[in-house]
Design an enzyme around this catalytic site. Structure first.
Site, PDB file in Angstrom:
ATOM      1  N   SER A 143      22.346  99.482  36.805  1.00 49.45           N
ATOM      2  CA  SER A 143      22.664  98.673  35.463  1.00 49.45           C
ATOM      3  C   SER A 143      24.105  98.311  35.289  1.00 49.45           C
ATOM      4  O   SER A 143      25.217  98.980  35.684  1.00 49.45           O
ATOM      5  CB  SER A 143      22.112  99.381  34.257  1.00 49.45           C
ATOM      6  N   TYR A 156      22.571 106.619  29.241  1.00 53.34           N
ATOM      7  CA  TYR A 156      22.166 105.864  30.107  1.00 53.34           C
ATOM      8  C   TYR A 156      22.974 105.204  30.938  1.00 53.34           C
ATOM      9  O   TYR A 156      22.762 105.345  31.975  1.00 53.34           O
ATOM     10  CB  TYR A 156      21.122 104.828  29.108  1.00 53.34           C
TER      11      TYR A 156
END
Length: 253
Positions: A143, A156
């Site tokens: 990501s 995350y």
């Protein structure tokens, strides 16, 4: 030329492949001629996917990617079914958006185990089968949160950054075994998970304003990049991270 731009007869394993980006990757691979194994926790989601794709070259493995025993079972199933593996897509992921000081130990473990440990362990377990292929490919779905601060939560972001570094390490270590390893790092993509965040109109407007292409991406945009990296046409590409982000990482927030 055509042989360089397809995935005909390739055996591909995709984690978290029944929804969103994983589903689009599965669809892309099947259309390009691959046989696909989908790993997910919910078999009913797979049934919906199978009906959507109407593909005979698709099978399902029910597993919890945060459980080491399940990871071993997955590779056992692949070995029994195919006896080989050409492509591994580490796509499964989860998130809990909180301030850093608010996370519990259980929440930390859940995000780390699902996003990062599953990719690390499954890559190691799949190594013998990928080496046997002599043209193995791993693509990790990271990501832009692993490249810069994008308000998704520190844990995350840690896992996604670690996946990019894992990609570099494995690419260097396993190149001699004919295994290429790359990463695709998406920005906001139109998936059910992203829509829960982007329904906040003010935040959506800020996201779009900081993205040079002035839009949120589609799952197919990510799937196309993943498919390319697994094709013979990409045979000299390894250890790389491709951002599928409409240019967001040029600006950031």
């Amino acid at each position: 030329m055509n042989n360089r731009w397809n995935l005909k007869n390739k055996k591909a394993l995709i984690t978290g492949g029944t929804k969103g980006i994983g589903k689009s990757i599965a669809k892309e691979f099947i259309e390009l001629g691959a046989d696909v194994a989908i790993v997910a926790r919910n078999e009913s989601d797979f049934s919906v996917l199978q009906n959507d794709l109407n593909a005979k070259s698709l099978f399902f493995i029910k597993a919890d990617l945060s459980n080491l025993n399940d990871l071993q079972m997955i590779i056992h199933e692949i070995n029994q079914k195919w006896g080989s593996l050409d492509i591994l897509i580490n796509n499964v992921g989860t998130n809990i958006r909180k301030k850093t000081v608010e996370y519990s130990a259980d929440e930390f473990d859940k995000i780390i185990n699902t996003n990062l440990r599953s990719a690390f362990e499954l890559s190691r377990l799949a190594y013998p089968l990928l080496k046997k292929s002599n043209q193995g490919n791993i693509v990790n779905i990271s990501s832009v949160a692993g490249q810069m601060h994008v308000r998704t939560g520190s844990i995350y972001g840690m896992t996604k950054a670690a996946m990019i570094q894992l990609t570099k390490n494995l690419a260097g270590e396993w190149a001699e075994d004919g295994i290429r390893v790359n990463t695709v790092a998406p920005w906001y993509i139109k998936t059910p998970l992203a829509e829960t965040v982007l329904k906040n109109q003010e935040y959506y407007n800020e996201v779009v304003s900081r993205t040079p292409m002035k839009k949120v991406g589609n799952p197919e945009d990510v799937a196309a990049a993943v498919a390319f990296l697994c094709m013979p046409a990409a045979a000299y590409i390894t250890g790389q991270c491709i951002s599928v982000d409409g240019g967001f990482t040029i600006y950031g927030f």
